[in-house]
Design an enzyme around this catalytic site. Structure first.
Site, PDB file in Angstrom:
ATOM      1  N   ARG A 254       0.830  -1.264  -0.070  1.00 13.37           N
ATOM      2  CA  ARG A 254      -0.145   0.005  -0.017  1.00 13.37           C
ATOM      3  C   ARG A 254       0.753   1.304   0.048  1.00 13.37           C
ATOM      4  O   ARG A 254       0.658   2.055  -0.808  1.00 13.37           O
ATOM      5  CB  ARG A 254      -0.912  -0.093   1.355  1.00 13.37           C
ATOM      6  CG  ARG A 254      -2.019   1.293   1.355  1.00 13.37           C
ATOM      7  CD  ARG A 254      -3.072   0.718   0.394  1.00 13.37           C
ATOM      8  NE  ARG A 254      -3.174   1.587  -0.880  1.00 13.37           N
ATOM      9  CZ  ARG A 254      -3.515   1.114  -1.960  1.00 13.37           C
ATOM     10  NH1 ARG A 254      -3.752  -0.228  -2.231  1.00 13.37           N
ATOM     11  NH2 ARG A 254      -3.182   1.738  -3.082  1.00 13.37           N
TER      12      ARG A 254
ATOM     13  N   LYS B 215       3.097  24.890  -3.919  1.00 12.11           N
ATOM     14  CA  LYS B 215       1.907  24.327  -3.476  1.00 12.11           C
ATOM     15  C   LYS B 215       2.057  22.933  -3.579  1.00 12.11           C
ATOM     16  O   LYS B 215       1.202  22.110  -4.108  1.00 12.11           O
ATOM     17  CB  LYS B 215       0.720  24.826  -4.351  1.00 12.11           C
ATOM     18  CG  LYS B 215       0.507  26.131  -4.221  1.00 12.11           C
ATOM     19  CD  LYS B 215      -0.385  26.987  -5.262  1.00 12.11           C
ATOM     20  CE  LYS B 215      -0.372  28.355  -5.067  1.00 12.11           C
ATOM     21  NZ  LYS B 215      -1.454  29.106  -6.036  1.00 12.11           N
TER      22      LYS B 215
ATOM     23  N   GLU C 297       7.191  39.888  -8.199  1.00 16.25           N
ATOM     24  CA  GLU C 297       5.899  39.667  -8.983  1.00 16.25           C
ATOM     25  C   GLU C 297       5.020  41.092  -9.301  1.00 16.25           C
ATOM     26  O   GLU C 297       5.158  41.919  -8.461  1.00 16.25           O
ATOM     27  CB  GLU C 297       5.215  39.072  -7.678  1.00 16.25           C
ATOM     28  CG  GLU C 297       3.619  38.642  -8.373  1.00 16.25           C
ATOM     29  CD  GLU C 297       3.015  37.959  -7.239  1.00 16.25           C
ATOM     30  OE1 GLU C 297       3.290  36.771  -6.505  1.00 16.25           O
ATOM     31  OE2 GLU C 297       1.512  38.421  -6.797  1.00 16.25           O
TER      32      GLU C 297
ATOM     33  N   LYS D  12       6.550  40.284  -3.379  1.00 11.98           N
ATOM     34  CA  LYS D  12       5.189  40.375  -3.907  1.00 11.98           C
ATOM     35  C   LYS D  12       4.494  41.839  -3.357  1.00 11.98           C
ATOM     36  O   LYS D  12       5.210  42.485  -2.885  1.00 11.98           O
ATOM     37  CB  LYS D  12       4.021  39.202  -3.104  1.00 11.98           C
ATOM     38  CG  LYS D  12       4.725  37.691  -3.601  1.00 11.98           C
ATOM     39  CD  LYS D  12       3.785  36.859  -3.351  1.00 11.98           C
ATOM     40  CE  LYS D  12       4.024  35.506  -3.662  1.00 11.98           C
ATOM     41  NZ  LYS D  12       3.387  34.466  -3.451  1.00 11.98           N
TER      42      LYS D  12
ATOM     43  N   ASP E 102       1.738  38.297 -13.213  1.00  9.64           N
ATOM     44  CA  ASP E 102       0.801  37.492 -12.345  1.00  9.64           C
ATOM     45  C   ASP E 102      -0.383  37.778 -13.075  1.00  9.64           C
ATOM     46  O   ASP E 102      -1.180  38.677 -12.998  1.00  9.64           O
ATOM     47  CB  ASP E 102       0.522  37.769 -10.848  1.00  9.64           C
ATOM     48  CG  ASP E 102       0.057  36.752 -10.289  1.00  9.64           C
ATOM     49  OD1 ASP E 102       0.249  35.435 -10.547  1.00  9.64           O
ATOM     50  OD2 ASP E 102      -0.668  37.012  -9.216  1.00  9.64           O
TER      51      ASP E 102
END
Lengths: 292, 292, 292, 292, 292, 292
Positions: free
Chosen positions: A104, A139, A205, A171, A226
């Site tokens: 598994r 992410k 950014e 940012k 962005d």
């Protein structure tokens, strides 16, 4: 060392696998211990049920050998190899109980990582010939970043920064704070450059074309555009004119990625590669030794 | 203790969060340290961008307080609460640097877990009124099982066994080995029952209706009908006639789950709930204190 | 968060301190437990015996509060502050036994880190006005890199790359391998650039002026001139002409660093800052409460 | 087991090395992975650049084999062996990538430990023939005590107590507390003796000759004469007259240690052996297999 | 710090408790979570069912506060205090679920430790007035030595050496090896003394009276008379005549310990104190808040 | 995998052994290192001094091989095998120092576990022929549950639930809380059943015969009759009439267990098997190679 160890440490992967094994069988496999003699041996094959790109070779091996170092895992595919239904990824031989205990964890890891490699490969193929780099983001699944970034590479993608510690990404919020101290945008970026190690990449950014001149003047290494429209991306590329790497980001989908690539950007970052790739269907077929 | 701690241990979740934080900022946040004064404070909101079911409240809180115990996290939703675009999940106040360091880990965990809760809730809603239990499997992300099983419960589902150690699931391979020793199917299952703790649940997986009489005779606690047609499921339910819990498994999809439920089975297990749920879109909006 | 936490994680420093405390008192402090009542309280002062630059504030505090969270540590200096003989760094009040248990770990860490900060400050002062950056290397104490790099910053220096994972440094051996594959020097460097993340800094080490044109042509981010004479450094700076950061390295000493800086290089890296800084003399003066 | 394992545990040293490797390459060696094929092999030699005494053999070996268990490390020196410029300490063969990943950790550890062994050997040689023991203190690098105490032995020194837990050292503060309870100095020491295990060594630190008669009367195992002049040391030795081990401590330097030894003391403790030994210059010369 | 922390480290005990809690509830308390509301509160009392000596106060507290830091534990007994049936050791208030989760770990630890303290106290009382020290051995429960040695002290006993690392105990085997190298018994012991730190206690185990003169001549710190008859113990004490601590060992029982003590030995070591003490009967009585 | 690994994980046992070894020799074995050459080899035998049942084979082996992987351990008994005085359990050959370092940990673990197996075997023999299962409880040594439950099986017993997480045991307190919410006893149990996974066993503890009808009506899997008289046990068995497993508990002793078994219950649980079993006397006889 094999190429599958790129960007990994053996200790790091071993730790991930050990934790997964402990989670999946904290005090043994009640079923196999009740049904299968300790001395029974078996041969198992990890087989793809679908088309895709394989990843996760090292953790797949460790899922078996960390249960029982006497298991023999013969791998038939390297990370990045293509699979069709029926492709045999690996053959495992040895203690039947040990194989069943590792099954598994081996599948959970290789299915997830092959899912990422496969989704990445689809995006990379979609931009073929444009010269654009497809890259990941932060992410990733907590605890599995090392493996997921390797899976992106296995799918033909590249990696973005690994963590908050190894590259700078300025940012809006960061720049707003600096400007509140009386610095203009160009000065703000230069101030940051002066504070960070000379070996650290500086990316900024940008949310709109109007910010670009001041940003370009500060000479960052990469400028991220962005959520730009295709037209604005093209305009941005023209404005930057090779003075920084140009990265497009935001809402990239498999059906839009080529158009974005064709605007002339250098890099496209796609969070979905790691946060939303479905598991790829791999199975384990086992033959337990009949002569018990 | 809050209900969100069900099936969790504070130590276990803290360990997951600590590892994620170390992975995402092994030696600090180069960007914020260069741009934002150590004394700057901020207010941040975790906001849903979409419809869904929230999960991951405890790890979300810990992602901030483990960076800096002086951060204050006020949570507005409990695990299992519904969200629409704009729903504020939580408000965090304190050190701006600390909030930015915890942001990615908080989102990576809560997006994944809310994705699982949301997908579960869709399946649960699809079988509403049938009395069927929707349950997960062991196909979870390595290292996150504790959290993902809690997310399934947050979505209205139930859990299957946690690991190989806490319940018995006899499959073809196990039974084949026992029969190779001269036991018939009923004897094989009874032999296993005699060897396991009396407190351990015994489930048997069945691939065809023909095996059912012998399995029923052995009095297992649950019988899993694996990859049965709807007709065969109905026949199986009729044969078992309440003498065991009946579980349907294999290839369940959101558009087929209700039909399966209506066959009369007690439980439907769905691997996709944990292995293929896409991340749910949550964001963090931050206002850094202007008066620096 | 205070500025002293730059480049650190609270979890990372706590782990270092916890291990040091366990090493220094695995099963208690036999002396204090035999001589001092459990209820006795004390006031202690960490005092500098010499001139220097302080570093290690966070680990110093943790050395006491991790023994006993009720100890109160009032710190009078921040990392980077100057000290003269008699300067009081911090005052600790609370359980006498707990203070004595934390003493050696607090001093061992802060003496070593202040030694590094002090040696760095001497080098930084020596190049004052030249605009050169003094930076560290990877020649740090195993297990303490995070703290030692912070101590270099406290002394006014900057950091070089943190590890093998976060920036590329091509040396002779690497380039020789690439050239053995038929690539010329410029191609070799460009090949590496194409393989690494776009966010990763690329530095090339050069041993002689003759290699410079080909290296410059490949557009690395930094060029390290290793063990160059002063004349060659000047020539190298002229050749590079601002197209890359110029780093001087090799055999830098306090009495040679200014001459090197005056050649026009941008950065000077000094291994001795971390591998050979002598401990700075700090002491702990304690007054145990007389009224027992 | 080899003699180099004295005072060490294999698990303890392995843990130190594993942490150092993780610190130096948390997610791989970006440079080597980009420049050197996974299959390339190499031969490397650890070579001394200077005169000195070698120490750190076990961690040096582990720095390579913990990266890749297939690396072969042939060691040519044992801990304590002398080195001159050019002495080959060890030869490593195997994967080029793995050797380069282990290099820095191997050198950082063995340079530091050889530095300690070399400084100790200089002090031991300085007191040759006097019968005095040169011993270390608890002023060791946090996390490396086990290795640093072994390095002191490799240099011909002996160890003082390992930690606060394994021997008693009564200092002024401890005795002051006991006297505040109405005990005279002799009673105070005897009270401590009565409370500690019979297997625990009892040492008392004395700041002046006047305290000696009362201390001697209490029959401690060792009396430490702290910061005594040479005349006072001689007087102390005469007073104690063999009834306890006599240890001299405080401000010992290489140019004063022999005079101290000649006062007749049994033991001299020197904190600088571990807290201020400069790293000894060892290098790694590598030949990567040309036929790639 | 309280006296109950003697010989312990808070970190060490916390680690033991955390592991025990994880072992006893790896993924929550299924029963309480199904039956008791998260908000229910309770008051619980730890009560002795029998006569005995309490030990384990610190781990008992941590068993509750490590589950939930908001639980309040009021302790009514210190380690070493006597108990009769009905004595309330501690009162715990707070979350009912948290109390029930901590209950078993709190009892398992305090019952075992109180069992050791009680058995020790019986032996200590049996030798009352003889001036003999009752001491433990290294025959402790793996992982719990720190706590079990504290329990022996709580029962009025003393500790022998903690581990192989902190004191020397020469047995037959060791001495035989040294004699095989041509050393006589006295020389063998002196050779060992010359090799060990001056702060390390040297004990020699003797199996018969005939070995005593040679052992005494070597001036060990302690001589252990192993499995001697009472007559031989008396003879041994007379021969040693105060020149070493005399320890009796081997087959000591509660009904023989006084006779052994009256032979004049200084110390009696008893393995059974830790390896065979039965658990002492403590219970937890709980009242869950009725108004739910 | 051998049968001795049932219910264990190699990683789990290794962790227990590693901690025990670190506890018993944190920085080496001072005695052996001073007395025995590093190159000396030896042969050692683990020998039973008494009658009993062996358990602890896996940890016994690991206690030696984790000190030194080159030690060879030949085991002559499997877990569960009978021993008489003189039975040789295992033979160990290799480094003398390594054998002596592993000795105490090997014995501490195998003595404790063999003590449990032996006590269990005595109880199991006492109920021979009745068909009753003798089972353990959660009253195990913190940190050693995995091993102690295996020792119970080695003695012929069975295991009860492993932890709070894997089965439900409803006691008075739980039921009282549910009834305070207006549920009758039958409803209360059914409510719990509805909330727990379908794979989780549900046991209800009953203090008196009067509660039985309502409990039986709720169809729990097991009913525990706690502290019942023999007559009441018989009445309970008759009432339950095969509709649930019947478990007797409370104050079971070796001289009462058969009478309890003869009442017709299915299972008898005995806490003393693990919380109060005395260590079984095993010894290590060593012959160190004379030719040094």
């Amino acid at each position: 060392m094999t190429d599958d160890l790129q960007g990994l440490t053996l200790a790091g992967v071993t730790d991930i696998v050990d934790r997964a094994l402990a989670e999946d069988a904290p005090w043994g496999d009640a079923t196999s211990e009740a049904a299968i003699p300790a001395t029974a041996t078996a041969t198992a094959r990890i087989v793809s049920r679908v088309d895709g790109t394989f990843a996760g070779g090292i953790p797949l091996e460790l899922a078996f050998t960390r249960v029982d170092p006497t298991l023999v895992v013969e791998r038939h595919l390297a990370d990045g190899d293509p699979m069709t239904p029926g492709t045999v990824v690996a053959t495992i031989t040895g203690s039947a109980r040990a194989i069943l205990r590792g099954e598994r964890v081996a599948l959970n890891l290789s299915q997830r990582l092959s899912g990422i490699a496969t989704l990445t490969r689809q995006h990379v193929d979609a931009v073929a010939g444009t010269g654009v780099r497809l890259v990941d983001t932060r992410k990733t699944t907590p605890g599995l970043r090392m493996l997921e970034k390797a899976a992106v590479r296995a799918g033909g993608g590249h990696n973005h920064r690994y963590s908050l510690s190894d590259a700078v990404m300025l940012k809006d919020n960061h720049l707003a704070v600096l400007r509140a101290q009386g610095l203009d945008l160009t000065e703000a970026i230069r101030t940051v450059r002066a504070r960070i190690p000379h070996t650290m990449h500086l990316e900024v950014e940008v949310d709109g074309l109007d910010q670009l001149p001041a940003v370009i003047a500060a000479e960052p290494d990469t400028i991220m555009l962005d959520n730009f429209t295709l037209d604005d991306l093209r305009a941005g590329v023209a404005l930057i004119a090779g003075r920084a790497v140009v990265e497009a980001s935001g809402g990239v989908r498999l059906d839009t990625v080529r158009a974005i690539a064709e605007t002339g950007v250098d890099v496209i970052s796609v969070g979905a590669l790691t946060h939303s790739a479905p598991a790829l269907d791999l199975g384990l077929d086992i033959v337990i030794d009949g002569a018990l």
